[in-house]
Scaffold this motif. Structure first.
Motif, PDB file in Angstrom:
ATOM      1  N   LEU A 189       0.838  -1.202   0.000  1.00 41.17           N
ATOM      2  CA  LEU A 189       0.000   0.000   0.000  1.00 41.17           C
ATOM      3  C   LEU A 189       0.872   1.250   0.000  1.00 41.17           C
ATOM      4  O   LEU A 189       0.638   2.190  -0.770  1.00 41.17           O
ATOM      5  CB  LEU A 189      -0.943   0.001   1.203  1.00 41.17           C
ATOM      6  CG  LEU A 189      -1.730   1.286   1.443  1.00 41.17           C
ATOM      7  CD1 LEU A 189      -2.619   1.622   0.257  1.00 41.17           C
ATOM      8  CD2 LEU A 189      -2.558   1.168   2.708  1.00 41.17           C
ATOM      9  N   LEU A 190       1.895   1.282   0.850  1.00 39.29           N
ATOM     10  CA  LEU A 190       2.797   2.436   0.882  1.00 39.29           C
ATOM     11  C   LEU A 190       3.499   2.617  -0.458  1.00 39.29           C
ATOM     12  O   LEU A 190       3.689   3.750  -0.913  1.00 39.29           O
ATOM     13  CB  LEU A 190       3.824   2.271   2.006  1.00 39.29           C
ATOM     14  CG  LEU A 190       3.294   2.481   3.419  1.00 39.29           C
ATOM     15  CD1 LEU A 190       4.302   1.992   4.453  1.00 39.29           C
ATOM     16  CD2 LEU A 190       2.943   3.944   3.654  1.00 39.29           C
ATOM     17  N   SER A 191       3.852   1.533  -1.097  1.00 46.26           N
ATOM     18  CA  SER A 191       4.479   1.609  -2.418  1.00 46.26           C
ATOM     19  C   SER A 191       3.521   2.219  -3.441  1.00 46.26           C
ATOM     20  O   SER A 191       3.912   3.080  -4.240  1.00 46.26           O
ATOM     21  CB  SER A 191       4.921   0.214  -2.863  1.00 46.26           C
ATOM     22  OG  SER A 191       5.510   0.268  -4.136  1.00 46.26           O
ATOM     23  N   ARG A 192       2.252   1.800  -3.418  1.00 45.72           N
ATOM     24  CA  ARG A 192       1.260   2.379  -4.332  1.00 45.72           C
ATOM     25  C   ARG A 192       1.055   3.866  -4.057  1.00 45.72           C
ATOM     26  O   ARG A 192       0.938   4.672  -4.986  1.00 45.72           O
ATOM     27  CB  ARG A 192      -0.081   1.640  -4.210  1.00 45.72           C
ATOM     28  CG  ARG A 192      -0.096   0.279  -4.867  1.00 45.72           C
ATOM     29  CD  ARG A 192      -1.495  -0.292  -5.002  1.00 45.72           C
ATOM     30  NE  ARG A 192      -2.248  -0.359  -3.759  1.00 45.72           N
ATOM     31  CZ  ARG A 192      -2.175  -1.348  -2.870  1.00 45.72           C
ATOM     32  NH1 ARG A 192      -1.355  -2.362  -3.089  1.00 45.72           N
ATOM     33  NH2 ARG A 192      -2.918  -1.325  -1.786  1.00 45.72           N
ATOM     34  N   LEU A 193       1.013   4.236  -2.773  1.00 42.98           N
ATOM     35  CA  LEU A 193       0.844   5.651  -2.418  1.00 42.98           C
ATOM     36  C   LEU A 193       2.044   6.473  -2.892  1.00 42.98           C
ATOM     37  O   LEU A 193       1.883   7.608  -3.357  1.00 42.98           O
ATOM     38  CB  LEU A 193       0.664   5.802  -0.905  1.00 42.98           C
ATOM     39  CG  LEU A 193      -0.635   5.240  -0.318  1.00 42.98           C
ATOM     40  CD1 LEU A 193      -0.604   5.312   1.202  1.00 42.98           C
ATOM     41  CD2 LEU A 193      -1.842   5.980  -0.866  1.00 42.98           C
ATOM     42  N   ARG A 194       3.241   5.894  -2.803  1.00 40.07           N
ATOM     43  CA  ARG A 194       4.442   6.583  -3.271  1.00 40.07           C
ATOM     44  C   ARG A 194       4.404   6.756  -4.782  1.00 40.07           C
ATOM     45  O   ARG A 194       4.652   7.845  -5.311  1.00 40.07           O
ATOM     46  CB  ARG A 194       5.698   5.818  -2.843  1.00 40.07           C
ATOM     47  CG  ARG A 194       6.996   6.539  -3.173  1.00 40.07           C
ATOM     48  CD  ARG A 194       8.216   5.749  -2.721  1.00 40.07           C
ATOM     49  NE  ARG A 194       8.243   4.376  -3.187  1.00 40.07           N
ATOM     50  CZ  ARG A 194       8.556   3.990  -4.412  1.00 40.07           C
ATOM     51  NH1 ARG A 194       8.869   4.873  -5.331  1.00 40.07           N
ATOM     52  NH2 ARG A 194       8.565   2.714  -4.730  1.00 40.07           N
ATOM     53  N   LYS A 195       4.046   5.688  -5.510  1.00 41.29           N
ATOM     54  CA  LYS A 195       3.985   5.755  -6.971  1.00 41.29           C
ATOM     55  C   LYS A 195       2.906   6.732  -7.437  1.00 41.29           C
ATOM     56  O   LYS A 195       3.041   7.348  -8.496  1.00 41.29           O
ATOM     57  CB  LYS A 195       3.731   4.365  -7.553  1.00 41.29           C
ATOM     58  CG  LYS A 195       4.941   3.472  -7.457  1.00 41.29           C
ATOM     59  CD  LYS A 195       4.651   2.075  -7.950  1.00 41.29           C
ATOM     60  CE  LYS A 195       5.875   1.190  -7.742  1.00 41.29           C
ATOM     61  NZ  LYS A 195       5.584  -0.212  -8.036  1.00 41.29           N
ATOM     62  N   ALA A 196       1.852   6.891  -6.642  1.00 40.79           N
ATOM     63  CA  ALA A 196       0.773   7.827  -6.984  1.00 40.79           C
ATOM     64  C   ALA A 196       1.125   9.269  -6.604  1.00 40.79           C
ATOM     65  O   ALA A 196       0.358  10.189  -6.881  1.00 40.79           O
ATOM     66  CB  ALA A 196      -0.521   7.409  -6.285  1.00 40.79           C
TER      67      ALA A 196
END
Length: 115
Positions: free
Chosen positions: A55-62
């Motif tokens: 989830l943190l990775s997706r938030l970073r990529k977004a």
């Protein structure tokens, strides 16, 4: 819990968990393990920390969070997560949207109840 509760809880988490993470970053950079510990403490928002890092990775990529590495006195460097301006905007939008949504769900669930 009755059968089916885990599927319901999973669906509810999917829509709200990212905003709970963003809210935890409101006051400044936070270490991933601290986020996980906070969100798993009652098993409702997050069952295990294994779901947090993707989830943190997706938030970073977004573009909703940034990361920095900081030295630790008790081991290897730690990755800290912080809210970006876009992340703060997304959180503000969710905060504005949540109460009427929650109230509408509550009203629908209690409609037709008899005293």
């Amino acid at each position: 819990m009755v059968p089916g509760d885990s599927a319901i809880l999973s669906n509810l988490r999917r829509g709200a968990l990212e905003f709970c993470v963003l809210a935890m970053l409101r006051d400044g950079p936070t270490y991933g393990f601290d986020i996980a510990r906070h969100l798993t403490r009652d098993g409702i928002l997050m069952a295990s920390e294994g779901t947090l890092y993707p989830l943190l990775s997706r938030l970073r990529k977004a573009g909703l969070v940034d990361t920095t590495w900081q030295e630790s006195t008790s081991g290897p460097p730690r990755r800290y997560y912080q809210l970006t301006e876009s992340g703060a905007g997304a959180l503000d939008s969710f905060i504005d949207t949540w109460p009427p949504f929650r109230d509408a769900v509550d009203a629908a669930l209690t409609e037709g109840e008899h005293p």
